[in-house]
Write a protein that holds these residues in place. Structure first.
Motif, PDB file in Angstrom:
ATOM      1  N   CYS A 242       0.845  -1.200   0.000  1.00 37.12           N
ATOM      2  CA  CYS A 242       0.000   0.000   0.000  1.00 37.12           C
ATOM      3  C   CYS A 242       0.876   1.245   0.000  1.00 37.12           C
ATOM      4  CB  CYS A 242      -0.941   0.005   1.201  1.00 37.12           C
ATOM      5  SG  CYS A 242      -2.416  -1.010   0.993  1.00 37.12           S
TER       6      CYS A 242
ATOM      7  N   TYR B 135      -1.513   2.597  -2.842  1.00 36.14           N
ATOM      8  CA  TYR B 135      -2.780   1.889  -2.942  1.00 36.14           C
ATOM      9  C   TYR B 135      -3.471   1.891  -1.590  1.00 36.14           C
ATOM     10  CZ  TYR B 135      -2.173  -0.204  -7.625  1.00 36.14           C
ATOM     11  OH  TYR B 135      -2.074  -0.419  -8.960  1.00 36.14           O
TER      12      TYR B 135
ATOM     13  N   VAL C 244      -6.508  -0.639   0.779  1.00 37.39           N
ATOM     14  CA  VAL C 244      -7.178  -1.937   0.847  1.00 37.39           C
ATOM     15  C   VAL C 244      -8.620  -1.762   0.371  1.00 37.39           C
ATOM     16  CG1 VAL C 244      -7.942  -3.815   2.357  1.00 37.39           C
ATOM     17  CG2 VAL C 244      -5.725  -2.710   2.760  1.00 37.39           C
TER      18      VAL C 244
ATOM     19  N   LEU D 193      -5.914  -4.926  -3.000  1.00 36.82           N
ATOM     20  CA  LEU D 193      -5.485  -3.530  -2.975  1.00 36.82           C
ATOM     21  C   LEU D 193      -5.833  -2.881  -4.300  1.00 36.82           C
ATOM     22  CD1 LEU D 193      -1.860  -4.126  -1.581  1.00 36.82           C
ATOM     23  CD2 LEU D 193      -4.025  -4.065  -0.325  1.00 36.82           C
TER      24      LEU D 193
END
Length: 116
Positions: A21, A26, A28, A38
């Motif tokens: 992430c 990104y 979740v 993601l």
């Protein structure tokens, strides 16, 4: 092809989620069992799926593509005609997909398209 997902196998799924992430910018999208999906925070791009595996199944560099398609059987047949080999089918959480090996032995999955 409906969409493309890049799947990364990890023993410590939570740590991998935090890392990817941050690395990709990104967030979740959702979690289901051992899968963490993601997606880009602000735009287009492939989804990244972190797949938590046990240590025995972990292989360094285990990254593969998931092809999400409307007609998986047709795609599998087309890819086999191009030199892929069927490694097997997986059914999990009510979904079934086919695991293939490309002509060089690299894994990829052909999965049904996600419902909207």
């Amino acid at each position: 092809m409906d969409s493309l997902e890049i799947t990364i196998s990890a023993v410590d799924g939570e740590r991998a989620v935090e890392f990817w992430c941050d690395a990709l910018g990104y967030r979740v999208a959702y979690r289901r069992d051992r899968y963490h999906v993601l997606e880009p925070r602000g735009g287009a791009g492939p989804r990244v799926v972190i797949q938590t595996v046990d240590a025995a199944a972990a292989v360094p560099g285990n990254v593969h593509l998931d092809l999400r398609v409307d007609h998986p059987e047709d795609t599998v047949a087309r890819l086999v005609a191009r030199g892929a080999r069927v490694q097997g089918e997986v059914t999990e959480a009510g979904r079934t997909w086919t695991v293939l090996l490309d002509p060089e032995g690299n894994e990829l999955c052909v999965c049904p398209a996600r419902s909207a």
